[in-house]
Motif scaffolding. Sequence first.
Motif, PDB file in Angstrom:
ATOM      1  N   THR A 148      17.585 -17.841  12.886  1.00 23.25           N
ATOM      2  CA  THR A 148      17.281 -16.411  12.780  1.00 23.25           C
ATOM      3  C   THR A 148      15.784 -16.170  12.886  1.00 23.25           C
ATOM      4  OG1 THR A 148      19.258 -15.986  11.454  1.00 23.25           O
ATOM      5  CG2 THR A 148      17.475 -14.407  11.251  1.00 23.25           C
ATOM      6  N   ALA A 149      15.004 -16.922  12.134  1.00 25.54           N
ATOM      7  CA  ALA A 149      13.546 -16.763  12.170  1.00 25.54           C
ATOM      8  C   ALA A 149      12.991 -17.066  13.557  1.00 25.54           C
ATOM      9  CB  ALA A 149      12.892 -17.660  11.121  1.00 25.54           C
ATOM     10  N   ALA A 150      13.519 -18.096  14.213  1.00 21.44           N
ATOM     11  CA  ALA A 150      13.044 -18.452  15.555  1.00 21.44           C
ATOM     12  C   ALA A 150      13.339 -17.335  16.550  1.00 21.44           C
ATOM     13  CB  ALA A 150      13.684 -19.761  15.998  1.00 21.44           C
ATOM     14  N   ALA A 151      14.533 -16.742  16.461  1.00 21.69           N
ATOM     15  CA  ALA A 151      14.894 -15.644  17.366  1.00 21.69           C
ATOM     16  C   ALA A 151      13.978 -14.442  17.142  1.00 21.69           C
ATOM     17  CB  ALA A 151      16.362 -15.249  17.164  1.00 21.69           C
ATOM     18  N   LEU A 152      13.663 -14.165  15.890  1.00 15.00           N
ATOM     19  CA  LEU A 152      12.776 -13.043  15.581  1.00 15.00           C
ATOM     20  C   LEU A 152      11.360 -13.320  16.077  1.00 15.00           C
ATOM     21  CD1 LEU A 152      14.043 -12.136  12.012  1.00 15.00           C
ATOM     22  CD2 LEU A 152      14.505 -10.942  14.152  1.00 15.00           C
ATOM     23  N   GLU A 153      10.875 -14.527  15.874  1.00 14.43           N
ATOM     24  CA  GLU A 153       9.532 -14.892  16.346  1.00 14.43           C
ATOM     25  C   GLU A 153       9.440 -14.764  17.869  1.00 14.43           C
ATOM     26  OE1 GLU A 153       6.745 -15.603  14.666  1.00 14.43           O
ATOM     27  OE2 GLU A 153       7.578 -15.656  12.654  1.00 14.43           O
ATOM     28  N   ARG A 154      10.495 -15.188  18.581  1.00 12.91           N
ATOM     29  CA  ARG A 154      10.518 -15.055  20.047  1.00 12.91           C
ATOM     30  C   ARG A 154      10.447 -13.587  20.467  1.00 12.91           C
ATOM     31  NH1 ARG A 154      14.315 -19.158  19.608  1.00 12.91           N
ATOM     32  NH2 ARG A 154      16.047 -17.704  19.830  1.00 12.91           N
ATOM     33  N   ALA A 155      10.984 -12.707  19.626  1.00 12.58           N
ATOM     34  CA  ALA A 155      10.960 -11.270  19.908  1.00 12.58           C
ATOM     35  C   ALA A 155       9.660 -10.622  19.438  1.00 12.58           C
ATOM     36  CB  ALA A 155      12.156 -10.586  19.244  1.00 12.58           C
ATOM     37  N   GLY A 156       8.730 -11.419  18.906  1.00 10.59           N
ATOM     38  CA  GLY A 156       7.449 -10.895  18.448  1.00 10.59           C
ATOM     39  C   GLY A 156       7.469 -10.309  17.058  1.00 10.59           C
ATOM     40  N   ILE A 157       8.476 -10.670  16.274  1.00 12.01           N
ATOM     41  CA  ILE A 157       8.615 -10.148  14.912  1.00 12.01           C
ATOM     42  C   ILE A 157       8.267 -11.252  13.919  1.00 12.01           C
ATOM     43  CG2 ILE A 157      10.248  -9.214  13.217  1.00 12.01           C
ATOM     44  CD1 ILE A 157      11.820  -8.092  15.673  1.00 12.01           C
ATOM     45  N   LEU A 188      17.209  -6.325  14.174  1.00  8.02           N
ATOM     46  CA  LEU A 188      18.660  -6.261  14.333  1.00  8.02           C
ATOM     47  C   LEU A 188      19.050  -6.338  15.805  1.00  8.02           C
ATOM     48  CD1 LEU A 188      19.583  -3.617  11.625  1.00  8.02           C
ATOM     49  CD2 LEU A 188      19.838  -6.106  11.508  1.00  8.02           C
ATOM     50  N   ARG A 189      18.278  -5.679  16.686  1.00 12.23           N
ATOM     51  CA  ARG A 189      18.554  -5.759  18.134  1.00 12.23           C
ATOM     52  C   ARG A 189      18.359  -7.189  18.637  1.00 12.23           C
ATOM     53  NH1 ARG A 189      15.861  -0.814  18.054  1.00 12.23           N
ATOM     54  NH2 ARG A 189      13.907  -1.791  18.701  1.00 12.23           N
ATOM     55  N   ALA A 190      17.266  -7.830  18.219  1.00 11.04           N
ATOM     56  CA  ALA A 190      16.982  -9.198  18.655  1.00 11.04           C
ATOM     57  C   ALA A 190      18.063 -10.162  18.175  1.00 11.04           C
ATOM     58  CB  ALA A 190      15.612  -9.639  18.149  1.00 11.04           C
ATOM     59  N   LEU A 191      18.517  -9.998  16.952  1.00 14.53           N
ATOM     60  CA  LEU A 191      19.556 -10.881  16.418  1.00 14.53           C
ATOM     61  C   LEU A 191      20.887 -10.651  17.112  1.00 14.53           C
ATOM     62  CD1 LEU A 191      18.681 -10.850  12.628  1.00 14.53           C
ATOM     63  CD2 LEU A 191      18.198 -12.634  14.326  1.00 14.53           C
ATOM     64  N   HIS A 192      21.180  -9.412  17.450  1.00 13.50           N
ATOM     65  CA  HIS A 192      22.415  -9.109  18.173  1.00 13.50           C
ATOM     66  C   HIS A 192      22.397  -9.777  19.549  1.00 13.50           C
ATOM     67  CE1 HIS A 192      26.004  -6.948  19.306  1.00 13.50           C
ATOM     68  NE2 HIS A 192      25.389  -6.549  20.408  1.00 13.50           N
ATOM     69  N   ARG A 193      21.262  -9.685  20.239  1.00 13.07           N
ATOM     70  CA  ARG A 193      21.128 -10.327  21.558  1.00 13.07           C
ATOM     71  C   ARG A 193      21.271 -11.843  21.452  1.00 13.07           C
ATOM     72  NH1 ARG A 193      16.912  -6.568  22.223  1.00 13.07           N
ATOM     73  NH2 ARG A 193      15.379  -8.176  21.719  1.00 13.07           N
ATOM     74  N   ALA A 194      20.797 -12.419  20.350  1.00 18.07           N
ATOM     75  CA  ALA A 194      20.861 -13.869  20.155  1.00 18.07           C
ATOM     76  C   ALA A 194      22.192 -14.313  19.529  1.00 18.07           C
ATOM     77  CB  ALA A 194      19.703 -14.327  19.277  1.00 18.07           C
ATOM     78  N   VAL A 195      23.109 -13.387  19.318  1.00 19.21           N
ATOM     79  CA  VAL A 195      24.413 -13.637  18.693  1.00 19.21           C
ATOM     80  C   VAL A 195      24.226 -14.290  17.319  1.00 19.21           C
ATOM     81  CG1 VAL A 195      26.753 -14.485  19.074  1.00 19.21           C
ATOM     82  CG2 VAL A 195      25.314 -13.999  21.039  1.00 19.21           C
ATOM     83  N   LEU A 196      23.341 -13.712  16.533  1.00 16.80           N
ATOM     84  CA  LEU A 196      23.058 -14.157  15.166  1.00 16.80           C
ATOM     85  C   LEU A 196      23.169 -12.958  14.223  1.00 16.80           C
ATOM     86  CD1 LEU A 196      19.920 -16.361  15.893  1.00 16.80           C
ATOM     87  CD2 LEU A 196      22.148 -17.196  15.139  1.00 16.80           C
TER      88      LEU A 196
END
Length: 84
Positions: free
Chosen positions: A17-26, A57-65
């Motif tokens: 989850t943290a990695a997906a958010l970091e990739r999205a700039g969060i 929430l958008r980034a996690l949805h795209r990453a299926v997390l």
Amino acid sequence: MLYYLIVCRSLTYAQRTAAALERAGIPAHILRSPKSIAGEGCSHSVKISQRYLAGALRALHRAVLEPKRVFITTGDGSYREVEL
């Protein structure tokens, strides 16, 4: 400062989850969930600033997390669950 805790079912899931958010700039930080919100057993959470919730929430949805549960801090330091 107000922030959100995204509760994850395991440390690995929190890391993803943290990695997906970091990739999205969060900016995201992993921590052990406070006992008041951990529920059964121990869990980990990902902490994000209040201003990033919608994008997270958008980034996690795209990453299926999809998050298990999300909490916001209150003024007195306690937590309140957010309906998604």
